[in-house]
Design a protein around this motif. Structure first.
Motif, mmCIF file in Angstrom:
data_model
loop_
_atom_site.group_PDB
_atom_site.id
_atom_site.type_symbol
_atom_site.label_atom_id
_atom_site.label_comp_id
_atom_site.label_asym_id
_atom_site.label_seq_id
_atom_site.Cartn_x
_atom_site.Cartn_y
_atom_site.Cartn_z
ATOM 1 N N ILE A 4 11.450 -12.566 -17.256
ATOM 2 C CA ILE A 4 11.715 -11.123 -17.373
ATOM 3 C C ILE A 4 10.497 -10.339 -16.917
ATOM 4 O O ILE A 4 10.604 -9.385 -16.132
ATOM 5 N N LEU A 5 9.316 -10.747 -17.376
ATOM 6 C CA LEU A 5 8.083 -10.060 -16.986
ATOM 7 C C LEU A 5 7.843 -10.159 -15.479
ATOM 8 O O LEU A 5 7.426 -9.187 -14.843
ATOM 9 N N GLU A 6 8.125 -11.310 -14.919
ATOM 10 C CA GLU A 6 7.960 -11.505 -13.474
ATOM 11 C C GLU A 6 8.886 -10.570 -12.697
ATOM 12 O O GLU A 6 8.464 -9.925 -11.728
ATOM 13 N N LEU A 7 10.135 -10.465 -13.133
ATOM 14 C CA LEU A 7 11.090 -9.586 -12.453
ATOM 15 C C LEU A 7 10.681 -8.120 -12.580
ATOM 16 O O LEU A 7 10.754 -7.361 -11.610
ATOM 17 N N LEU A 8 10.224 -7.724 -13.760
ATOM 18 C CA LEU A 8 9.800 -6.340 -13.963
ATOM 19 C C LEU A 8 8.527 -6.023 -13.183
ATOM 20 O O LEU A 8 8.324 -4.888 -12.755
ATOM 21 N N THR A 9 7.679 -7.018 -12.984
ATOM 22 C CA THR A 9 6.477 -6.813 -12.179
ATOM 23 C C THR A 9 6.856 -6.542 -10.727
ATOM 24 O O THR A 9 6.248 -5.709 -10.064
ATOM 25 N N LEU A 10 7.882 -7.215 -10.254
ATOM 26 C CA LEU A 10 8.349 -6.993 -8.878
ATOM 27 C C LEU A 10 9.087 -5.667 -8.732
ATOM 28 O O LEU A 10 8.993 -5.007 -7.702
ATOM 29 N N ASP A 11 9.834 -5.288 -9.776
ATOM 30 C CA ASP A 11 10.607 -4.042 -9.741
ATOM 31 C C ASP A 11 10.760 -3.526 -11.167
ATOM 32 O O ASP A 11 11.657 -3.962 -11.905
ATOM 33 N N GLY A 12 9.891 -2.610 -11.560
ATOM 34 C CA GLY A 12 9.902 -2.059 -12.913
ATOM 35 C C GLY A 12 11.148 -1.260 -13.241
ATOM 36 O O GLY A 12 11.402 -0.955 -14.400
ATOM 37 N N ARG A 13 11.935 -0.920 -12.233
ATOM 38 C CA ARG A 13 13.175 -0.160 -12.440
ATOM 39 C C ARG A 13 14.405 -1.056 -12.490
ATOM 40 O O ARG A 13 15.526 -0.570 -12.597
ATOM 41 N N MET A 14 14.199 -2.356 -12.420
ATOM 42 C CA MET A 14 15.332 -3.283 -12.433
ATOM 43 C C MET A 14 16.122 -3.092 -13.729
ATOM 44 O O MET A 14 15.552 -3.035 -14.809
#
Length: 149
Positions: free
Chosen positions: A10-20
């Motif tokens: 989850i943190l990795e995905l939010l780091t790539l796109d905080g608006r996901m």
């Protein structure tokens, strides 16, 4: 709070796109939207996620000169100098460091005249500073975009 593999993803995905969205994160990890929301809320509650923010390309908004400063100051003035610099709108980051310099600072300004003005009128004017060394950024190869786990 113990961070498991799902939290790391989850943190990795939010780091790539905080608006996901929670839905999109859930699809990526095979979790429900509610489960993702609960996990993110826990990460926020325990301070793992400090805040959500946007990364702005400084050059696109007129801040074309990027400079790094190493600043030494007398120990009795350290906090005062650091707080004054940290509150300056031209200062992007300011850290107390070990090693040969007391403070390490990143400054973004519009042009070299603005850099000269910052250096002479706002940096050198602070009481307690004993040495300043500056480095001008020529080209950026990588910029921090969140902690990689």
């Amino acid at each position: 709070m113990k961070i498991d593999q799902i939290d790391k993803k989850i943190l990795e995905l939010l780091t790539l796109d905080g608006r996901m969205s929670y839905v999109d994160i859930g699809k990526e990890l095979n979790l429900s939207r509610v489960s993702v929301r609960e996990r993110i809320n826990q990460l926020i509650k325990y301070g793992v996620i400090e805040k959500f923010s946007v990364m702005i390309n400084s050059e696109k908004v007129g801040k074309t000169v990027s400079a790094f400063f190493e600043v030494d100051c007398e120990p009795s003035f350290l906090v005062e100098v650091a707080e004054a610099l940290a509150s300056n709108p031209s200062v992007a980051s300011c850290y107390q460091m070990t090693g040969p310099s007391t403070l390490h600072m990143h400054v973004l300004v519009s042009d070299f005249a603005a850099l000269e003005s910052f250096t002479n009128n706002e940096l050198y004017a602070l009481e307690g500073i004993t040495r300043v060394e500056s480095h001008i950024l020529l080209r950026r190869f990588k910029s921090r975009a969140g902690l990689k786990l």
